[in-house]
Scaffold this motif. Structure first.
Motif, PDB file in Angstrom:
ATOM      1  N   UNK A 141       0.833  -1.198   0.000  1.00 43.20           N
ATOM      2  CA  UNK A 141       0.000   0.000   0.000  1.00 43.20           C
ATOM      3  C   UNK A 141       0.870   1.250   0.000  1.00 43.20           C
ATOM      4  N   UNK A 142       0.244   2.337  -0.358  1.00 42.50           N
ATOM      5  CA  UNK A 142       0.895   3.644  -0.326  1.00 42.50           C
ATOM      6  C   UNK A 142       0.158   4.541   0.658  1.00 42.50           C
ATOM      7  N   UNK A 143       0.887   5.469   1.221  1.00 42.20           N
ATOM      8  CA  UNK A 143       0.329   6.344   2.247  1.00 42.20           C
ATOM      9  C   UNK A 143       0.191   7.753   1.692  1.00 42.20           C
ATOM     10  N   UNK A 144      -0.974   8.341   1.905  1.00 43.80           N
ATOM     11  CA  UNK A 144      -1.211   9.718   1.476  1.00 43.80           C
ATOM     12  C   UNK A 144      -1.733  10.539   2.646  1.00 43.80           C
ATOM     13  N   UNK A 145      -1.293  11.775   2.713  1.00 44.72           N
ATOM     14  CA  UNK A 145      -1.773  12.660   3.772  1.00 44.72           C
ATOM     15  C   UNK A 145      -3.248  12.971   3.557  1.00 44.72           C
ATOM     16  N   UNK A 146      -3.972  13.074   4.653  1.00 46.90           N
ATOM     17  CA  UNK A 146      -5.373  13.464   4.576  1.00 46.90           C
ATOM     18  C   UNK A 146      -5.481  14.975   4.762  1.00 46.90           C
TER      19      UNK A 146
END
Length: 276
Positions: A186-191
């Protein structure tokens, strides 16, 4: 707001959705008001490399599995279940269940597993990994040493985690002679944080902020955290990253458990803040 009052103390947990349940429960058991406000969201990745890794695991070609997050467990289980369903359809045996929520991780009988964090360990246990095969470490910095201790030169190791996983971890394992496969699950993105959350962090609207990973420490460092908010880290590497972002760390969990982290938060809240 009186931070020394167990009933009034307000703790913010910015861990991703699905990765804070044990911690929230442990904080509430301490009599704290715990709110879960994710700073990041996780985007699953099921590309060719992830499918190949799941296939190797299913075929028994992996001797040791190192997993860094509950989401990685879920993605591997879902991909493996989908591969099994495809195989069953080709063989004419009907469709196998491909529900990742119920799928067991297809681990070879003699394989061993290292998990980063208590939540990951719980996810692996729920996916059928026996306790005797499982080792849980608290910090990413401890993961390589645990894998090396559990394996020998030439062993096939699968490392599953997010795209931002520290590159020196894979390099260290390969340098030690492990036959390493890396699966980016998975990849992480800022909310986009809501205005009230940002305001609370800047104006002491919460009493404590719990940082469970170095990435969250990086993000918190850009938010202008009020100096009276107790910042508590899950491990030494997260604390070091927070301090590098000029945050004052008021506590570090003594053990890789939600209960230990919650206890560190309680201690930090009970200790008066002294400014230089």
């Amino acid at each position: 707001m009186d931070a020394s009052s167990a009933t009034a103390a307000h703790v913010l947990v910015p861990a991703p959705a699905g990765q804070a349940g044990s911690l929230i429960a442990a904080l509430r058991a301490q009599g704290l008001r715990a709110d879960h406000t994710p700073f990041v969201e996780l985007r699953d990745q099921r590309d060719t490399d992830t499918r190949a890794a799941a296939a190797a695991l299913t075929a028994g070609g992996i001797g040791h599995l190192a997993v860094t997050s509950p989401r990685s467990v879920q993605v591997l289980a879902e991909v493996a279940a989908a591969l099994a369903a495809d195989g069953a359809a080709v063989d004419g045996g009907g469709s196998a269940a491909a529900d990742g929520a119920d799928a067991a991780l297809p681990l070879p009988a003699d394989a061993t597993v290292t998990a980063l964090g208590e939540e990951t360990g719980e996810a692996l246990t729920a996916a059928g990994v026996p306790g005797a095969a499982l080792t849980v470490v608290a910090a990413e910095a401890d993961l390589a040493a645990a894998v090396l201790e559990a394996t020998s030169e030439g062993d096939a190791v699968l490392l599953a985690g997010p795209a931002h996983l520290a590159p020196d971890l894979a390099q260290r394992l390969r340098s030690a002679g492990r036959d390493l496969t890396v699966a980016v699950t998975h990849r992480v993105r800022s909310t986009g944080l809501d205005t009230q959350t940002v305001r609370d962090l800047r104006l002491h609207g919460v009493d404590a902020l719990v940082l469970t990973t170095p990435l969250l420490a990086d993000l918190a460092g850009h938010l202008g955290i009020h100096r009276d908010i107790r910042v508590v880290a899950a491990d030494a590497s997260t604390a070091a990253r927070a301090e590098a972002r000029e945050l004052v760390v008021h506590g570090i969990a003594a053990e890789p458990t939600a209960a230990s982290l919650a206890a560190a938060v309680r201690t930090a809240l009970d200790t008066p803040v002294v400014h230089d």
